[in-house]
Enzyme design. Structure first.
Site, PDB file in Angstrom:
ATOM      1  N   LYS A 116      25.233  87.807  74.424  1.00  0.00           N
ATOM      2  CA  LYS A 116      24.853  89.226  74.439  1.00  0.00           C
ATOM      3  C   LYS A 116      25.608  89.973  75.525  1.00  0.00           C
ATOM      4  O   LYS A 116      26.007  91.115  75.331  1.00  0.00           O
ATOM      5  CB  LYS A 116      23.339  89.396  74.629  1.00  0.00           C
ATOM      6  CG  LYS A 116      22.568  89.001  73.377  1.00  0.00           C
ATOM      7  CD  LYS A 116      21.141  89.511  73.395  1.00  0.00           C
ATOM      8  CE  LYS A 116      20.437  89.086  72.111  1.00  0.00           C
ATOM      9  NZ  LYS A 116      19.040  89.469  72.054  1.00  0.00           N
ATOM     10  N   LYS A 199      24.823  83.004  62.010  1.00  0.00           N
ATOM     11  CA  LYS A 199      23.410  83.174  61.634  1.00  0.00           C
ATOM     12  C   LYS A 199      23.160  84.612  61.203  1.00  0.00           C
ATOM     13  O   LYS A 199      23.809  85.545  61.678  1.00  0.00           O
ATOM     14  CB  LYS A 199      22.472  82.773  62.780  1.00  0.00           C
ATOM     15  CG  LYS A 199      22.365  83.770  63.899  1.00  0.00           C
ATOM     16  CD  LYS A 199      21.060  83.615  64.705  1.00  0.00           C
ATOM     17  CE  LYS A 199      20.894  84.829  65.611  1.00  0.00           C
ATOM     18  NZ  LYS A 199      19.583  85.081  66.121  1.00  0.00           N
ATOM     19  N   LYS A 202      20.321  90.715  63.248  1.00  0.00           N
ATOM     20  CA  LYS A 202      20.433  92.171  63.142  1.00  0.00           C
ATOM     21  C   LYS A 202      21.563  92.711  64.006  1.00  0.00           C
ATOM     22  O   LYS A 202      22.133  93.740  63.702  1.00  0.00           O
ATOM     23  CB  LYS A 202      19.114  92.855  63.461  1.00  0.00           C
ATOM     24  CG  LYS A 202      18.532  92.498  64.789  1.00  0.00           C
ATOM     25  CD  LYS A 202      17.064  92.883  64.850  1.00  0.00           C
ATOM     26  CE  LYS A 202      16.416  92.293  66.078  1.00  0.00           C
ATOM     27  NZ  LYS A 202      15.316  91.395  65.794  1.00  0.00           N
TER      28      LYS A 202
HETATM   29  P1  ATP Z   1      19.251  89.451  67.627  1.00  0.00           P
HETATM   30  O1  ATP Z   1      20.246  89.324  66.534  1.00  0.00           O
HETATM   31  O2  ATP Z   1      19.196  90.829  68.246  1.00  0.00           O
HETATM   32  O3  ATP Z   1      19.309  88.323  68.602  1.00  0.00           O
HETATM   33  P2  ATP Z   1      17.415  88.336  65.885  1.00  0.00           P
HETATM   34  O4  ATP Z   1      17.812  88.875  64.586  1.00  0.00           O
HETATM   35  O5  ATP Z   1      17.833  86.958  66.269  1.00  0.00           O
HETATM   36  O6  ATP Z   1      17.862  89.355  66.968  1.00  0.00           O
HETATM   37  P3  ATP Z   1      14.821  88.101  67.177  1.00  0.00           P
HETATM   38  O7  ATP Z   1      13.786  89.161  67.335  1.00  0.00           O
HETATM   39  O8  ATP Z   1      15.604  87.755  68.378  1.00  0.00           O
HETATM   40  O9  ATP Z   1      15.825  88.457  65.993  1.00  0.00           O
HETATM   41  O10 ATP Z   1      14.156  86.785  66.591  1.00  0.00           O
HETATM   42  C1  ATP Z   1      12.856  86.643  66.123  1.00  0.00           C
HETATM   43  C2  ATP Z   1      12.654  85.232  65.596  1.00  0.00           C
HETATM   44  O11 ATP Z   1      13.459  85.042  64.428  1.00  0.00           O
HETATM   45  C3  ATP Z   1      13.081  84.133  66.577  1.00  0.00           C
HETATM   46  O12 ATP Z   1      12.139  83.083  66.536  1.00  0.00           O
HETATM   47  C4  ATP Z   1      14.411  83.675  66.054  1.00  0.00           C
HETATM   48  O13 ATP Z   1      14.682  82.336  66.385  1.00  0.00           O
HETATM   49  C5  ATP Z   1      14.214  83.843  64.562  1.00  0.00           C
HETATM   50  N1  ATP Z   1      15.491  84.046  63.881  1.00  0.00           N
HETATM   51  C6  ATP Z   1      16.341  85.085  64.034  1.00  0.00           C
HETATM   52  N2  ATP Z   1      17.413  84.956  63.236  1.00  0.00           N
HETATM   53  C7  ATP Z   1      17.241  83.795  62.538  1.00  0.00           C
HETATM   54  C8  ATP Z   1      18.007  83.115  61.547  1.00  0.00           C
HETATM   55  N3  ATP Z   1      19.153  83.604  61.105  1.00  0.00           N
HETATM   56  N4  ATP Z   1      17.538  81.948  61.053  1.00  0.00           N
HETATM   57  C9  ATP Z   1      16.359  81.443  61.489  1.00  0.00           C
HETATM   58  N5  ATP Z   1      15.594  82.040  62.425  1.00  0.00           N
HETATM   59  C10 ATP Z   1      16.018  83.198  62.947  1.00  0.00           C
END
Ligand code: ATP
Ligand code: LTN
Length: 337
Positions: A116, A199, A202
């Site tokens: 980040k 992965k 967002k």
């Molecule tokens: P950012 O991209 O800003 O890091 P994010 O999309 O990863 O955000 P978070 O709010 O950080 O979303 O994550 C919420 C939950 O969703 C966490 O437990 C994270 O591990 C899970 N998660 C996020 N993306 C994935 C993914 N692609 N596959 C499985 N779990 C995910």
């Protein structure tokens, strides 16, 4: 309310309008299941959300929207404690103690911070972003959680939590439960539909590769149908050589409860198109009621705020007890009221 069930705790950031499919399959779906068997605490982590620049109006709207989506996904305030992190001041208070126990080098090794920080420009990264994982440690330890249901990307933060819990317990006497990550293999990492080597996320993905649960169902169907697949035409699960198709199979299997082997058999001799058309339908059937339920909660903000106020009250009762014990162990003089 004491409970002899094992305790789980997890959080999700209100940083985007809509949850994406990775959030749901990787985390939220497990939260819903675990409220039946565990003493469950789930929160919208707004303190974490301000570690990168945020618009106040959007943050406020997204916090309520996140809570509405969690309820729409199936969290039941009678079965779990749902709250907003900033409503429980003990999170920031315990985080300070944990900050003082964390090595500078140790925090510098957190891969999500490194990613980040480089995305925002190392100079512009805040100190808050640097200590983000330590706040997460405090979140987990405050509730003496046994398990933490998250996606694979959060494993390192749970490891840090274990290390700091053990360090504190070793230095000051037994205080914190040392938690385990709860990460399901099949959905630990859902991949971007356009680039299955990264992965679904967002902040890092292409919008076309991210299925936002609140998108128009038609747009969702389109994204699924235009997902990148692999060379060849056989529908088999092979994460290494066929990451695109394997990702679609994982999503399909989890949403319908059909085993991967059964799906492979069902699609023997059929092309990628058939798989994608069927999965698009499955997705539409999933997101349509989800969107409607989310809207219902948003239409009644008073009830939503009341649910969150009750949740905060329940959470605070637990958090205050842990913080008081921690302050005492550290050697702070008790405040007289
Ligand atoms: P950012 O991209 O800003 O890091 P994010 O999309 O990863 O955000 P978070 O709010 O950080 O979303 O994550 C919420 C939950 O969703 C966490 O437990 C994270 O591990 C899970 N998660 C996020 N993306 C994935 C993914 N692609 N596959 C499985 N779990 C995910
Ligand atoms: N960093 C987590 C969100 C989070 C969390 C937590 C998860 C904040 N505090 C406590 C589990 C337990 C993320 O999903 N990005």
């Amino acid at each position: 309310m004491a409970s002899d069930r094992p305790r789980v705790l997890s959080g999700i950031q209100p940083t985007a309008g809509s949850f994406h499919l990775g959030n749901y399959l990787g985390a939220v779906r497990q939260w819903v299941a675990l409220q039946e068997s565990h003493d469950a605490f789930y929160m919208v982590v707004d303190l974490h959300a301000i570690t990168v620049p945020q618009d106040p109006k959007e943050l406020r709207a997204n916090t309520r929207l996140a809570a509405a989506q969690l309820l729409a996904a199936g969290l039941d305030p009678q079965r779990c404690t749902l709250f907003v992190q900033s409503h429980v001041p003990e999170h920031a208070q315990l985080a300070w103690v944990m900050n003082c126990l964390t090595g500078f080098g140790e925090a510098s090794r957190m891969t999500q911070f490194k990613d980040k920080a480089s995305r925002h420009g190392a100079d512009r990264a805040s100190v808050g972003l640097f200590t983000y994982p330590v706040l997460q440690v405090a979140d987990i330890l405050l509730y003496q959680a046994d398990q933490v249901p998250v996606g694979e990307d959060q494993r390192q933060h749970v490891e840090l939590t274990r290390d700091l819990a053990e360090r504190f317990n070793g230095r000051f006497g037994d205080t914190f439960t040392v938690p385990q990550p709860y990460i399901l293999k099949e959905t630990a990492k859902i991949f971007d539909l356009q680039d299955p080597s990264i992965k679904m996320s967002k902040s890092a993905s292409t919008p076309k590769g991210v299925v936002s649960l609140l998108d128009e169902p038609k747009a969702t169907a389109k994204k699924v149908k235009s997902a990148v697949t692999d060379t060849g035409s056989e529908i088999v699960y092979d994460a290494e050589n066929k990451p695109g198709v394997s990702n679609l199979l994982s999503i399909y299997s989890t949403l319908t409860g059909t085993g991967i082997a059964e799906l492979e058999q069902k699609y023997t001799g059929k092309g990628y198109g058939a798989l994608k058309t069927d999965l698009a339908e499955v997705m539409v059937d999933f997101v349509t009621p989800f969107r409607d339920r989310t809207q219902q909660y948003l239409d009644d903000p008073e009830t939503l705020d009341q649910i969150l106020a009750k949740g905060a009250e329940k959470a605070r009762a637990v958090a205050a007890e842990t913080l008081a014990e921690t302050y005492d162990k550290v050697g702070f003089v008790p405040a007289k009221h």
